[in-house]
Motif scaffolding. Structure first.
Motif, PDB file in Angstrom:
ATOM      1  N   THR A  37      36.717  32.205  46.233  1.00 47.96           N
ATOM      2  CA  THR A  37      37.347  32.598  47.497  1.00 47.96           C
ATOM      3  C   THR A  37      37.939  34.000  47.452  1.00 47.96           C
ATOM      4  O   THR A  37      38.469  34.487  48.443  1.00 47.96           O
ATOM      5  CB  THR A  37      38.448  31.598  47.883  1.00 47.96           C
ATOM      6  OG1 THR A  37      39.422  31.529  46.832  1.00 47.96           O
ATOM      7  CG2 THR A  37      37.857  30.219  48.118  1.00 47.96           C
ATOM      8  N   GLY A  38      37.871  34.651  46.270  1.00 43.18           N
ATOM      9  CA  GLY A  38      38.321  36.035  46.174  1.00 43.18           C
ATOM     10  C   GLY A  38      37.388  36.968  46.933  1.00 43.18           C
ATOM     11  O   GLY A  38      36.305  36.582  47.391  1.00 43.18           O
ATOM     12  N   ARG A  39      37.765  38.225  47.026  1.00 42.50           N
ATOM     13  CA  ARG A  39      36.998  39.166  47.833  1.00 42.50           C
ATOM     14  C   ARG A  39      35.741  39.677  47.135  1.00 42.50           C
ATOM     15  O   ARG A  39      34.702  39.831  47.754  1.00 42.50           O
ATOM     16  CB  ARG A  39      37.906  40.326  48.246  1.00 42.50           C
ATOM     17  CG  ARG A  39      39.054  39.832  49.124  1.00 42.50           C
ATOM     18  CD  ARG A  39      39.989  40.947  49.556  1.00 42.50           C
ATOM     19  NE  ARG A  39      41.047  40.415  50.425  1.00 42.50           N
ATOM     20  CZ  ARG A  39      42.020  41.136  50.951  1.00 42.50           C
ATOM     21  NH1 ARG A  39      42.089  42.436  50.698  1.00 42.50           N
ATOM     22  NH2 ARG A  39      42.936  40.578  51.727  1.00 42.50           N
ATOM     23  N   CYS A  40      35.840  39.976  45.848  1.00 35.82           N
ATOM     24  CA  CYS A  40      34.672  40.417  45.053  1.00 35.82           C
ATOM     25  C   CYS A  40      33.930  41.573  45.708  1.00 35.82           C
ATOM     26  O   CYS A  40      32.707  41.722  45.543  1.00 35.82           O
ATOM     27  CB  CYS A  40      33.702  39.250  44.812  1.00 35.82           C
ATOM     28  SG  CYS A  40      34.407  37.828  43.970  1.00 35.82           S
ATOM     29  N   ARG A  41      34.645  42.422  46.417  1.00 34.34           N
ATOM     30  CA  ARG A  41      33.989  43.474  47.187  1.00 34.34           C
ATOM     31  C   ARG A  41      33.347  44.539  46.322  1.00 34.34           C
ATOM     32  O   ARG A  41      32.386  45.188  46.729  1.00 34.34           O
ATOM     33  CB  ARG A  41      35.007  44.115  48.140  1.00 34.34           C
ATOM     34  CG  ARG A  41      35.413  43.208  49.293  1.00 34.34           C
ATOM     35  CD  ARG A  41      36.504  43.845  50.121  1.00 34.34           C
ATOM     36  NE  ARG A  41      36.868  42.988  51.255  1.00 34.34           N
ATOM     37  CZ  ARG A  41      37.925  43.199  52.036  1.00 34.34           C
ATOM     38  NH1 ARG A  41      38.727  44.227  51.790  1.00 34.34           N
ATOM     39  NH2 ARG A  41      38.188  42.380  53.041  1.00 34.34           N
ATOM     40  N   GLU A  42      33.899  44.751  45.126  1.00 30.19           N
ATOM     41  CA  GLU A  42      33.331  45.776  44.254  1.00 30.19           C
ATOM     42  C   GLU A  42      32.103  45.262  43.507  1.00 30.19           C
ATOM     43  O   GLU A  42      31.407  46.040  42.845  1.00 30.19           O
ATOM     44  CB  GLU A  42      34.392  46.270  43.263  1.00 30.19           C
ATOM     45  CG  GLU A  42      34.652  45.377  42.080  1.00 30.19           C
ATOM     46  CD  GLU A  42      35.370  44.070  42.413  1.00 30.19           C
ATOM     47  OE1 GLU A  42      35.425  43.214  41.537  1.00 30.19           O
ATOM     48  OE2 GLU A  42      35.874  43.915  43.553  1.00 30.19           O
ATOM     49  N   ILE A  43      31.825  43.954  43.623  1.00 33.14           N
ATOM     50  CA  ILE A  43      30.646  43.358  42.995  1.00 33.14           C
ATOM     51  C   ILE A  43      29.577  43.063  44.039  1.00 33.14           C
ATOM     52  O   ILE A  43      28.414  43.455  43.872  1.00 33.14           O
ATOM     53  CB  ILE A  43      31.027  42.049  42.263  1.00 33.14           C
ATOM     54  CG1 ILE A  43      32.142  42.303  41.244  1.00 33.14           C
ATOM     55  CG2 ILE A  43      29.800  41.429  41.582  1.00 33.14           C
ATOM     56  CD1 ILE A  43      32.745  41.033  40.693  1.00 33.14           C
ATOM     57  N   VAL A 135      39.349  36.162  36.186  1.00 34.29           N
ATOM     58  CA  VAL A 135      39.465  37.575  36.560  1.00 34.29           C
ATOM     59  C   VAL A 135      38.070  38.169  36.729  1.00 34.29           C
ATOM     60  O   VAL A 135      37.252  38.126  35.799  1.00 34.29           O
ATOM     61  CB  VAL A 135      40.245  38.369  35.495  1.00 34.29           C
ATOM     62  CG1 VAL A 135      40.351  39.839  35.890  1.00 34.29           C
ATOM     63  CG2 VAL A 135      41.633  37.762  35.288  1.00 34.29           C
ATOM     64  N   THR A 136      37.809  38.750  37.898  1.00 31.83           N
ATOM     65  CA  THR A 136      36.515  39.386  38.161  1.00 31.83           C
ATOM     66  C   THR A 136      36.657  40.840  38.585  1.00 31.83           C
ATOM     67  O   THR A 136      35.663  41.545  38.713  1.00 31.83           O
ATOM     68  CB  THR A 136      35.754  38.636  39.276  1.00 31.83           C
ATOM     69  OG1 THR A 136      36.508  38.695  40.502  1.00 31.83           O
ATOM     70  CG2 THR A 136      35.529  37.173  38.906  1.00 31.83           C
ATOM     71  N   LEU A 137      37.886  41.307  38.807  1.00 32.19           N
ATOM     72  CA  LEU A 137      38.114  42.663  39.309  1.00 32.19           C
ATOM     73  C   LEU A 137      38.266  43.638  38.147  1.00 32.19           C
ATOM     74  O   LEU A 137      39.144  43.471  37.289  1.00 32.19           O
ATOM     75  CB  LEU A 137      39.366  42.684  40.184  1.00 32.19           C
ATOM     76  CG  LEU A 137      39.789  44.031  40.774  1.00 32.19           C
ATOM     77  CD1 LEU A 137      38.681  44.615  41.645  1.00 32.19           C
ATOM     78  CD2 LEU A 137      41.077  43.872  41.588  1.00 32.19           C
ATOM     79  N   GLU A 138      37.440  44.676  38.133  1.00 35.57           N
ATOM     80  CA  GLU A 138      37.442  45.657  37.047  1.00 35.57           C
ATOM     81  C   GLU A 138      37.284  47.060  37.617  1.00 35.57           C
ATOM     82  O   GLU A 138      36.549  47.278  38.589  1.00 35.57           O
ATOM     83  CB  GLU A 138      36.294  45.363  36.077  1.00 35.57           C
ATOM     84  CG  GLU A 138      36.188  46.291  34.877  1.00 35.57           C
ATOM     85  CD  GLU A 138      35.340  47.526  35.146  1.00 35.57           C
ATOM     86  OE1 GLU A 138      35.475  48.510  34.397  1.00 35.57           O
ATOM     87  OE2 GLU A 138      34.558  47.503  36.123  1.00 35.57           O
ATOM     88  N   ASP A 139      37.995  48.009  37.001  1.00 38.40           N
ATOM     89  CA  ASP A 139      37.902  49.407  37.417  1.00 38.40           C
ATOM     90  C   ASP A 139      38.092  50.302  36.201  1.00 38.40           C
ATOM     91  O   ASP A 139      39.200  50.434  35.684  1.00 38.40           O
ATOM     92  CB  ASP A 139      38.958  49.723  38.483  1.00 38.40           C
ATOM     93  CG  ASP A 139      38.884  51.156  38.987  1.00 38.40           C
ATOM     94  OD1 ASP A 139      37.862  51.830  38.720  1.00 38.40           O
ATOM     95  OD2 ASP A 139      39.836  51.615  39.645  1.00 38.40           O
ATOM     96  N   GLY A 140      37.009  50.893  35.709  1.00 37.88           N
ATOM     97  CA  GLY A 140      37.091  51.802  34.569  1.00 37.88           C
ATOM     98  C   GLY A 140      37.640  51.186  33.312  1.00 37.88           C
ATOM     99  O   GLY A 140      38.345  51.849  32.551  1.00 37.88           O
ATOM    100  N   GLY A 141      37.331  49.924  33.060  1.00 39.79           N
ATOM    101  CA  GLY A 141      37.826  49.227  31.875  1.00 39.79           C
ATOM    102  C   GLY A 141      39.119  48.472  32.096  1.00 39.79           C
ATOM    103  O   GLY A 141      39.515  47.659  31.265  1.00 39.79           O
TER     104      GLY A 141
END
Length: 230
Positions: A37-43, A135-141
């Protein structure tokens, strides 16, 4: 853990709501279930490659679950049902050093007004309540949680403080559903209250753990403990 169901590749088209997405399977637009149900927009970006797990339940409205996607060359598992299974396997195999002394593992146990993912008990009857967050949100490590506001998550943290106040142990484990990351931190820009509750929990003796995973299209297993920056 091994994913025994058949998996196939597809191209992501769009996501009309939290639970559904449209994908391109060999040129055919198909609706699939999104078990996150998270956004996962960067994936979940239009045109990206996603992985679908075929389900056998004939009563389902959709044939596939969208269980992950490629962000560049990195595959990220987004199935929100996976973290508890991975942690359960890791607890049984003594892969989480802080919790390796607990021999009895119980799932979905209630304390106060919350139901926690695990209740752990050692040979001396000492108890630890454990909550798991995927956790699925990642940005530059840098990995972060949450990727959408979560009042329920904040409530769990405050209840873990109450667990600690009774003399029991309490912990929250952030399972990073990818590998090759540097550290974990609360996503204050998304949910300031959750970040504040996490820091309050740590200051009250709640253990804050983060682990990444070995991840593939058909497997996911706990890997290494990751630095937590609060």
């Amino acid at each position: 853990m091994i994913i025994h169901n058949n998996v196939i590749m597809a191209k992501f088209i769009y996501r009309p709501n939290r639970f559904q997405a449209y994908v391109d399977i060999d040129g055919i637009e198909t609706i699939v279930h999104v078990p996150n149900t998270g956004r996962c927009r960067e994936i979940l970006i239009p045109g990206c490659t996603v992985v679908l797990r075929e389900e056998d339940n004939p009563s389902r409205k959709t044939k596939y679950d969208l269980i992950g996607g490629y962000k560049g060359n990195r595959f990220i598992n987004i199935d929100s049902h996976i973290p508890n299974k991975v942690v359960d396997e890791a607890l049984k195999n003594k892969k989480i050093s802080l919790l390796s002394g607990y021999s009895k593992i119980e799932k979905e146990k209630t304390f106060g007004n919350s139901r926690f993912d695990f209740k752990l008990t050692d040979s001396n009857k000492s108890e630890c309540y454990l909550e798991v967050k995927g956790v699925t949100l990642e940005d530059g490590g840098k990995t972060m949680f949450p990727d959408a506001p979560t009042e329920r998550g904040t409530k769990h943290l405050l209840e873990l403080i109450e667990v600690k106040n009774t003399g029991r142990e309490a912990a929250v484990l952030f399972l990073i559903q990818m590998e090759g990351v540097e550290y974990f931190t609360p996503h204050d820009e998304m949910d300031k209250a959750f970040g504040e509750a996490l820091r309050l929990a740590e200051s009250n003796g709640v253990h804050i753990l983060a682990y990444d995973c070995f991840v593939g299209e058909k497997h996911i297993t706990i890997k290494d403990q990751i630095e937590v920056r609060l």
